[in-house]
Design a protein around this motif. Structure first.
Motif, PDB file in Angstrom:
ATOM      1  N   ALA A  34      14.670  36.645 -48.751  1.00 24.46           N
ATOM      2  CA  ALA A  34      15.008  35.785 -47.617  1.00 24.46           C
ATOM      3  C   ALA A  34      13.821  35.679 -46.669  1.00 24.46           C
ATOM      4  CB  ALA A  34      16.226  36.338 -46.878  1.00 24.46           C
ATOM      5  N   ALA A  35      13.638  34.484 -46.122  1.00 19.65           N
ATOM      6  CA  ALA A  35      12.530  34.256 -45.195  1.00 19.65           C
ATOM      7  C   ALA A  35      12.818  34.851 -43.824  1.00 19.65           C
ATOM      8  CB  ALA A  35      12.268  32.757 -45.073  1.00 19.65           C
ATOM      9  N   LEU A  36      14.092  35.023 -43.503  1.00 16.77           N
ATOM     10  CA  LEU A  36      14.502  35.564 -42.205  1.00 16.77           C
ATOM     11  C   LEU A  36      15.566  36.638 -42.417  1.00 16.77           C
ATOM     12  CD1 LEU A  36      14.984  32.153 -40.355  1.00 16.77           C
ATOM     13  CD2 LEU A  36      13.002  33.662 -40.157  1.00 16.77           C
ATOM     14  N   LYS A  37      15.880  37.361 -41.366  1.00 17.49           N
ATOM     15  CA  LYS A  37      16.967  38.333 -41.438  1.00 17.49           C
ATOM     16  C   LYS A  37      18.292  37.616 -41.184  1.00 17.49           C
ATOM     17  CE  LYS A  37      14.333  42.415 -40.012  1.00 17.49           C
ATOM     18  NZ  LYS A  37      14.212  43.520 -39.024  1.00 17.49           N
ATOM     19  N   PHE A  38      19.274  37.918 -42.012  1.00 22.35           N
ATOM     20  CA  PHE A  38      20.599  37.327 -41.859  1.00 22.35           C
ATOM     21  C   PHE A  38      21.612  38.431 -41.624  1.00 22.35           C
ATOM     22  CE2 PHE A  38      18.188  34.253 -44.321  1.00 22.35           C
ATOM     23  CZ  PHE A  38      18.556  33.044 -43.740  1.00 22.35           C
ATOM     24  N   ASN A  78      12.777  18.978 -39.929  1.00 20.78           N
ATOM     25  CA  ASN A  78      11.888  19.236 -41.057  1.00 20.78           C
ATOM     26  C   ASN A  78      10.448  19.138 -40.582  1.00 20.78           C
ATOM     27  OD1 ASN A  78      10.526  19.428 -43.451  1.00 20.78           O
ATOM     28  ND2 ASN A  78      11.581  17.758 -44.472  1.00 20.78           N
ATOM     29  N   SER A  79       9.824  20.273 -40.352  1.00 19.87           N
ATOM     30  CA  SER A  79       8.483  20.289 -39.762  1.00 19.87           C
ATOM     31  C   SER A  79       7.400  19.812 -40.722  1.00 19.87           C
ATOM     32  CB  SER A  79       8.140  21.706 -39.277  1.00 19.87           C
ATOM     33  OG  SER A  79       8.068  22.616 -40.370  1.00 19.87           O
ATOM     34  N   VAL A  80       7.705  19.689 -42.013  1.00 26.16           N
ATOM     35  CA  VAL A  80       6.694  19.233 -42.969  1.00 26.16           C
ATOM     36  C   VAL A  80       6.964  17.809 -43.435  1.00 26.16           C
ATOM     37  CG1 VAL A  80       6.203  21.571 -43.766  1.00 26.16           C
ATOM     38  CG2 VAL A  80       7.904  20.210 -44.968  1.00 26.16           C
ATOM     39  N   VAL A 124      23.342  32.443 -46.019  1.00 24.08           N
ATOM     40  CA  VAL A 124      21.924  32.606 -46.350  1.00 24.08           C
ATOM     41  C   VAL A 124      21.382  31.248 -46.758  1.00 24.08           C
ATOM     42  CG1 VAL A 124      20.265  33.696 -47.892  1.00 24.08           C
ATOM     43  CG2 VAL A 124      22.236  34.995 -47.071  1.00 24.08           C
ATOM     44  N   VAL A 125      20.329  30.806 -46.082  1.00 24.97           N
ATOM     45  CA  VAL A 125      19.697  29.533 -46.413  1.00 24.97           C
ATOM     46  C   VAL A 125      18.219  29.769 -46.694  1.00 24.97           C
ATOM     47  CG1 VAL A 125      21.331  28.174 -45.048  1.00 24.97           C
ATOM     48  CG2 VAL A 125      19.210  28.999 -43.991  1.00 24.97           C
ATOM     49  N   ASP A 126      17.595  28.761 -47.286  1.00 26.56           N
ATOM     50  CA  ASP A 126      16.178  28.832 -47.627  1.00 26.56           C
ATOM     51  C   ASP A 126      15.545  27.502 -47.254  1.00 26.56           C
ATOM     52  OD1 ASP A 126      13.928  30.050 -48.541  1.00 26.56           O
ATOM     53  OD2 ASP A 126      14.563  30.221 -50.625  1.00 26.56           O
ATOM     54  N   MET A 139      23.559  31.143 -59.291  1.00 23.78           N
ATOM     55  CA  MET A 139      23.764  31.793 -57.998  1.00 23.78           C
ATOM     56  C   MET A 139      22.620  31.480 -57.029  1.00 23.78           C
ATOM     57  SD  MET A 139      26.721  32.980 -58.414  1.00 23.78           S
ATOM     58  CE  MET A 139      26.971  33.841 -56.861  1.00 23.78           C
ATOM     59  N   LEU A 140      21.375  31.662 -57.461  1.00 24.00           N
ATOM     60  CA  LEU A 140      20.267  31.340 -56.568  1.00 24.00           C
ATOM     61  C   LEU A 140      20.293  29.861 -56.204  1.00 24.00           C
ATOM     62  CD1 LEU A 140      17.723  32.141 -55.041  1.00 24.00           C
ATOM     63  CD2 LEU A 140      16.417  31.844 -57.165  1.00 24.00           C
ATOM     64  N   ASP A 141      20.732  29.011 -57.149  1.00 21.26           N
ATOM     65  CA  ASP A 141      20.761  27.579 -56.861  1.00 21.26           C
ATOM     66  C   ASP A 141      21.902  27.185 -55.927  1.00 21.26           C
ATOM     67  OD1 ASP A 141      22.995  27.651 -58.484  1.00 21.26           O
ATOM     68  OD2 ASP A 141      22.112  26.498 -60.121  1.00 21.26           O
ATOM     69  N   PHE A 142      22.729  28.157 -55.515  1.00 26.41           N
ATOM     70  CA  PHE A 142      23.756  27.889 -54.516  1.00 26.41           C
ATOM     71  C   PHE A 142      23.189  27.919 -53.098  1.00 26.41           C
ATOM     72  CE2 PHE A 142      27.596  29.622 -57.145  1.00 26.41           C
ATOM     73  CZ  PHE A 142      27.509  28.507 -57.964  1.00 26.41           C
ATOM     74  N   VAL A 143      22.008  28.468 -52.921  1.00 26.97           N
ATOM     75  CA  VAL A 143      21.441  28.631 -51.576  1.00 26.97           C
ATOM     76  C   VAL A 143      21.010  27.267 -51.033  1.00 26.97           C
ATOM     77  CG1 VAL A 143      19.626  29.718 -50.217  1.00 26.97           C
ATOM     78  CG2 VAL A 143      20.672  30.965 -52.115  1.00 26.97           C
ATOM     79  N   ASN A 144      21.588  26.876 -49.920  1.00 25.70           N
ATOM     80  CA  ASN A 144      21.276  25.579 -49.329  1.00 25.70           C
ATOM     81  C   ASN A 144      19.936  25.611 -48.603  1.00 25.70           C
ATOM     82  OD1 ASN A 144      23.569  24.081 -50.117  1.00 25.70           O
ATOM     83  ND2 ASN A 144      24.787  25.061 -48.515  1.00 25.70           N
ATOM     84  N   CYS A 145      19.399  24.407 -48.411  1.00 23.14           N
ATOM     85  CA  CYS A 145      18.100  24.257 -47.754  1.00 23.14           C
ATOM     86  C   CYS A 145      18.295  23.934 -46.275  1.00 23.14           C
ATOM     87  CB  CYS A 145      17.321  23.137 -48.440  1.00 23.14           C
ATOM     88  SG  CYS A 145      15.708  22.812 -47.696  1.00 23.14           S
ATOM     89  N   LYS A 146      17.587  24.687 -45.426  1.00 20.37           N
ATOM     90  CA  LYS A 146      17.628  24.430 -43.994  1.00 20.37           C
ATOM     91  C   LYS A 146      16.447  25.138 -43.339  1.00 20.37           C
ATOM     92  CE  LYS A 146      20.883  24.395 -40.121  1.00 20.37           C
ATOM     93  NZ  LYS A 146      22.257  24.774 -39.670  1.00 20.37           N
ATOM     94  N   GLU A 147      15.830  24.479 -42.376  1.00 17.01           N
ATOM     95  CA  GLU A 147      14.732  25.099 -41.629  1.00 17.01           C
ATOM     96  C   GLU A 147      15.304  25.617 -40.309  1.00 17.01           C
ATOM     97  OE1 GLU A 147      10.069  24.219 -40.515  1.00 17.01           O
ATOM     98  OE2 GLU A 147      11.462  22.544 -40.590  1.00 17.01           O
TER      99      GLU A 147
END
Length: 251
Positions: A109-113, A141-143, A119-121, A79-87
């Motif tokens: 979560a890094a932000l409020k959804f 991608n800032s990094v 939900v992305v990370d 389930m956690l591995d379903f979270v897609n990556c996005k900045e």
């Protein structure tokens, strides 16, 4: 096809090295079991190299890392591995998972959804890491950074936001590539020029992909996307190093 799309990129060697390491591990462990154990002999089709590579890709792309006994450890967390990556916004907090006192994995979560939002990370890696281990890239991608091989065979990741005015970096280039043994202004300028020339050579090596060329599959599509982003990094660095060299010459 990868060589054609990624010519001039360090990813060509990285992908081939990755493939080689998988094959060596397969031959050393799985192939040996197929030869020496009757159970595996009877089910040889289930333990093919193709299936091994699929399992390897699942493990690499789905793993969640957190520390155990102060050492990074790999975990599979359904389930956690379903979270897609996005900045979603620049400077977004990087992914962080930890084990709570009850032995449960916790990720906030890094932000409020809002309800109904995806939900992305943000994993917090450069695009060459995403491409090599996860099979995707991020346009925002800032990094992100450019992999660059030094003459001492060390790979360094060059930050396009700061590298042009980083005198320590320029002095290291001058020392390693040109044999300079000081960190004065002339060495710093020589190091910047040496790096700039390597970038310009790299641009000539990258193939010019025509707009109408269509990728044959998703793998090629990601390779095209990564190549485009990497060329963008090189071009950005070329412009910033030209500006820093010109500025230093005026002083």
């Amino acid at each position: 096809a990868l060589e054609r799309i990624l010519n001039g990129s360090m990813m060509v060697h990285a992908v081939r090295q990755q493939q080689h390491e998988r094959r060596v591990t397969y031959d050393k462990i799985v192939a040996a079991m197929l030869k020496n154990h009757s159970f595996f002999m009877q089910h040889a089709a289930a333990f093919s190299l193709e299936r091994y590579e699929w399992a390897w890709a699942i493990l690499e792309s789905r793993s969640i890392w957190w520390k155990e006994a102060n050492e990074p450890a790999r975990h599979l967390v359904p389930m956690l591995d379903f979270v897609n990556c996005k900045e979603l916004e620049r400077g977004m907090r990087h992914h962080y998972t930890y084990m709570d006192k009850d032995g449960k994995a916790k990720t906030r979560a890094a932000l409020k959804f809002a309800e109904g939002d995806e939900v992305v990370d943000f994993y917090g890696h450069a695009n060459h890491v995403y491409f090599l281990y996860h099979g995707f890239v991020l346009e925002e991608n800032s990094v992100d950074c450019l992999l660059w091989p030094r003459k001492d065979r060390q790979l360094v990741c060059i930050d396009p936001r700061h590298a042009a005015y980083d005198e320590t970096f320029a002095a290291h280039v001058a020392a390693i590539h040109l044999g300079h043994n000081d960190t004065g202004p002339e060495s710093i300028q020589a190091g910047r020029l040496e790096f700039l020339q390597s970038l310009e050579r790299r641009l000539t090596e990258h193939p010019k992909v025509e707009a109408e060329v269509q990728p044959a599959n998703r793998r090629e599509a990601m390779a095209f996307a990564f190549a485009s982003l990497e060329i963008g990094l090189v071009e950005k660095l070329v412009e910033s190093f030209k500006a820093s060299i010109a500025r230093a010459a005026e002083l």
